[in-house]
Motif scaffolding. Sequence first.
Motif, PDB file in Angstrom:
ATOM      1  N   MET A  43       0.830  -1.207   0.000  1.00 49.60           N
ATOM      2  CA  MET A  43       0.000   0.000   0.000  1.00 49.60           C
ATOM      3  C   MET A  43       0.866   1.260   0.000  1.00 49.60           C
ATOM      4  N   SER A  44       1.956   1.246   0.771  1.00 52.19           N
ATOM      5  CA  SER A  44       2.846   2.392   0.807  1.00 52.19           C
ATOM      6  C   SER A  44       3.465   2.640  -0.562  1.00 52.19           C
ATOM      7  N   ALA A  45       3.971   1.587  -1.192  1.00 49.61           N
ATOM      8  CA  ALA A  45       4.571   1.726  -2.516  1.00 49.61           C
ATOM      9  C   ALA A  45       3.531   2.145  -3.550  1.00 49.61           C
ATOM     10  N   SER A  46       2.315   1.610  -3.435  1.00 51.17           N
ATOM     11  CA  SER A  46       1.249   1.957  -4.385  1.00 51.17           C
ATOM     12  C   SER A  46       0.876   3.424  -4.280  1.00 51.17           C
ATOM     13  N   ALA A  47       0.717   3.920  -3.057  1.00 49.98           N
ATOM     14  CA  ALA A  47       0.397   5.334  -2.865  1.00 49.98           C
ATOM     15  C   ALA A  47       1.506   6.211  -3.421  1.00 49.98           C
ATOM     16  N   CYS A  48       2.723   5.768  -3.282  1.00 55.18           N
ATOM     17  CA  CYS A  48       3.872   6.514  -3.790  1.00 55.18           C
ATOM     18  C   CYS A  48       3.818   6.626  -5.312  1.00 55.18           C
ATOM     19  N   VAL A  49       3.542   5.526  -5.981  1.00 52.56           N
ATOM     20  CA  VAL A  49       3.438   5.528  -7.443  1.00 52.56           C
ATOM     21  C   VAL A  49       2.255   6.379  -7.901  1.00 52.56           C
ATOM     22  N   TYR A  50       1.097   6.180  -7.291  1.00 53.23           N
ATOM     23  CA  TYR A  50      -0.116   6.874  -7.727  1.00 53.23           C
ATOM     24  C   TYR A  50      -0.083   8.366  -7.398  1.00 53.23           C
ATOM     25  N   PRO A 203       2.698  24.137  16.386  1.00 54.60           N
ATOM     26  CA  PRO A 203       2.322  22.944  15.613  1.00 54.60           C
ATOM     27  C   PRO A 203       1.297  23.278  14.527  1.00 54.60           C
ATOM     28  N   HIS A 204       1.360  22.551  13.433  1.00 52.69           N
ATOM     29  CA  HIS A 204       0.375  22.685  12.371  1.00 52.69           C
ATOM     30  C   HIS A 204      -0.659  21.578  12.545  1.00 52.69           C
ATOM     31  N   GLN A 205      -1.930  21.937  12.367  1.00 52.09           N
ATOM     32  CA  GLN A 205      -3.006  20.990  12.656  1.00 52.09           C
ATOM     33  C   GLN A 205      -3.891  20.768  11.440  1.00 52.09           C
ATOM     34  N   LEU A 206      -4.226  19.511  11.228  1.00 52.92           N
ATOM     35  CA  LEU A 206      -5.157  19.126  10.171  1.00 52.92           C
ATOM     36  C   LEU A 206      -6.568  19.130  10.738  1.00 52.92           C
ATOM     37  N   THR A 207      -7.501  19.775  10.057  1.00 52.50           N
ATOM     38  CA  THR A 207      -8.873  19.850  10.584  1.00 52.50           C
ATOM     39  C   THR A 207      -9.876  19.117   9.700  1.00 52.50           C
ATOM     40  N   ILE A 208      -9.388  18.343   8.738  1.00 48.01           N
ATOM     41  CA  ILE A 208     -10.285  17.536   7.912  1.00 48.01           C
ATOM     42  C   ILE A 208     -10.020  16.065   8.195  1.00 48.01           C
ATOM     43  N   GLY A 209     -10.844  15.202   7.612  1.00 45.08           N
ATOM     44  CA  GLY A 209     -10.755  13.778   7.889  1.00 45.08           C
ATOM     45  C   GLY A 209     -11.818  13.369   8.885  1.00 45.08           C
ATOM     46  N   GLY A 210     -11.988  12.069   9.080  1.00 47.23           N
ATOM     47  CA  GLY A 210     -13.035  11.611   9.982  1.00 47.23           C
ATOM     48  C   GLY A 210     -12.968  10.120  10.229  1.00 47.23           C
ATOM     49  N   PRO A 211     -13.976   9.562  10.890  1.00 49.61           N
ATOM     50  CA  PRO A 211     -13.956   8.154  11.296  1.00 49.61           C
ATOM     51  C   PRO A 211     -13.987   7.171  10.138  1.00 49.61           C
ATOM     52  N   TYR A 212     -14.346   7.644   8.943  1.00 47.78           N
ATOM     53  CA  TYR A 212     -14.309   6.774   7.762  1.00 47.78           C
ATOM     54  C   TYR A 212     -12.873   6.389   7.399  1.00 47.78           C
ATOM     55  N   MET A 213     -11.896   7.021   8.042  1.00 48.88           N
ATOM     56  CA  MET A 213     -10.488   6.705   7.777  1.00 48.88           C
ATOM     57  C   MET A 213      -9.928   5.683   8.764  1.00 48.88           C
ATOM     58  N   ALA A 214     -10.734   5.246   9.717  1.00 46.08           N
ATOM     59  CA  ALA A 214     -10.248   4.344  10.767  1.00 46.08           C
ATOM     60  C   ALA A 214     -10.249   2.906  10.267  1.00 46.08           C
ATOM     61  N   THR A 215      -9.245   2.582   9.462  1.00 49.40           N
ATOM     62  CA  THR A 215      -9.132   1.232   8.914  1.00 49.40           C
ATOM     63  C   THR A 215      -7.667   0.923   8.650  1.00 49.40           C
ATOM     64  N   GLY A 216      -7.332  -0.351   8.642  1.00 45.91           N
ATOM     65  CA  GLY A 216      -5.946  -0.768   8.462  1.00 45.91           C
ATOM     66  C   GLY A 216      -5.355  -0.298   7.146  1.00 45.91           C
ATOM     67  N   GLY A 217      -4.103   0.128   7.190  1.00 42.98           N
ATOM     68  CA  GLY A 217      -3.402   0.558   5.989  1.00 42.98           C
ATOM     69  C   GLY A 217      -3.448   2.047   5.732  1.00 42.98           C
ATOM     70  N   MET A 218      -4.193   2.789   6.559  1.00 42.95           N
ATOM     71  CA  MET A 218      -4.337   4.228   6.325  1.00 42.95           C
ATOM     72  C   MET A 218      -2.997   4.942   6.504  1.00 42.95           C
ATOM     73  N   GLY A 219      -2.264   4.587   7.564  1.00 44.79           N
ATOM     74  CA  GLY A 219      -0.970   5.208   7.789  1.00 44.79           C
ATOM     75  C   GLY A 219       0.053   4.818   6.732  1.00 44.79           C
ATOM     76  N   ASP A 220      -0.012   3.580   6.261  1.00 49.18           N
ATOM     77  CA  ASP A 220       0.903   3.131   5.205  1.00 49.18           C
ATOM     78  C   ASP A 220       0.687   3.941   3.925  1.00 49.18           C
ATOM     79  N   THR A 221      -0.567   4.243   3.655  1.00 53.77           N
ATOM     80  CA  THR A 221      -0.899   5.048   2.482  1.00 53.77           C
ATOM     81  C   THR A 221      -0.349   6.456   2.623  1.00 53.77           C
ATOM     82  N   LEU A 222      -0.432   7.017   3.815  1.00 58.48           N
ATOM     83  CA  LEU A 222       0.119   8.351   4.057  1.00 58.48           C
ATOM     84  C   LEU A 222       1.620   8.380   3.787  1.00 58.48           C
ATOM     85  N   THR A 223       2.343   7.352   4.241  1.00 59.15           N
ATOM     86  CA  THR A 223       3.794   7.358   4.021  1.00 59.15           C
ATOM     87  C   THR A 223       4.134   7.374   2.540  1.00 59.15           C
TER      88      THR A 223
END
Length: 282
Positions: A43-50, A203-223
């Motif tokens: 997932m991390s490599a895929s997000a990087c390519v896309y 600190p800089h703060q993100l104010t978007i996003g929500g509980p629909y992001m609470a699933t495995g692989g989300m952090g890997d995609t961010l990287t």
Amino acid sequence: MEQIKQTILNKVIRPRPLHSYKGNYGRIITIGGNYNLGGAIIMSASACVYAGAGLVTCATDKHNLNALHTRLPEAMFVDYSDFSDLLENLTKADVIVLGPGLGLDKLAQNICQLVLSNLSPDQLIIIDGSAITLLAANPGLLTYLKKGQAIFTPHEMEWQRLSQIKIADQIPLKNKQAQLKLGQTVILKKYHTEIYHPECDTPHQLTIGGPYMATGGMGDTLTGILAAFLGQFSSAPLTDVIDAAVYTHSAVASKLGVNNYVTLPSAIIAELPHFMNCIIKK
């Protein structure tokens, strides 16, 4: 807190020059994915390519090769247990992702040691997942980061291990103090993610996003998104590039979350090229 605005995207995501080739957009190596956790590094490599990286190499367990080439034929492969081959590819990279699905065994420890001890000052490294836990348990490895620039992407429990600040006590003042001691960027992943930049007092703060992001692989995609942005938008200030990558990740998820109960990482990845194209068309 300084809120990250959508305007950061227009400052960072730029149209590609007509005369371009893949080497213009970053050479990235993603390292992780043991036998049980191969999906994380894919997932991390895929997000990087896309997200637009020019050349992506995935260093992972050899058992992940078929899955990687089936899911992401654009990526190159390195068996991460072949240290000679890993080191050769490591030295060619502009940006390194270390940790998604790497695990905590002896091989994982040796890989961390190899990668960190061979960093060059002009490389950027993103330290995520298992690698954060390994560094928390082996703080001597942190000395290798003094010669380079690192971005840590912990969730709250990983930050507790690294900073020794209990989750209940992770207030901005204490987080900033720990980040200053670390001397590197910290992206503290949570609801309303906080980014602690070495160059910024606030600190800089993100104010978007929500509980629909609470699933495995989300952090890997961010990287992966972060690595791609660092590789291809290096002419923009580093602080802006990091903020834009974090914002893009949640903005795509929020867009998909309008009509979906859960925004799967694979869906976010697939949407990235269209989302980024919309930014440059505006």
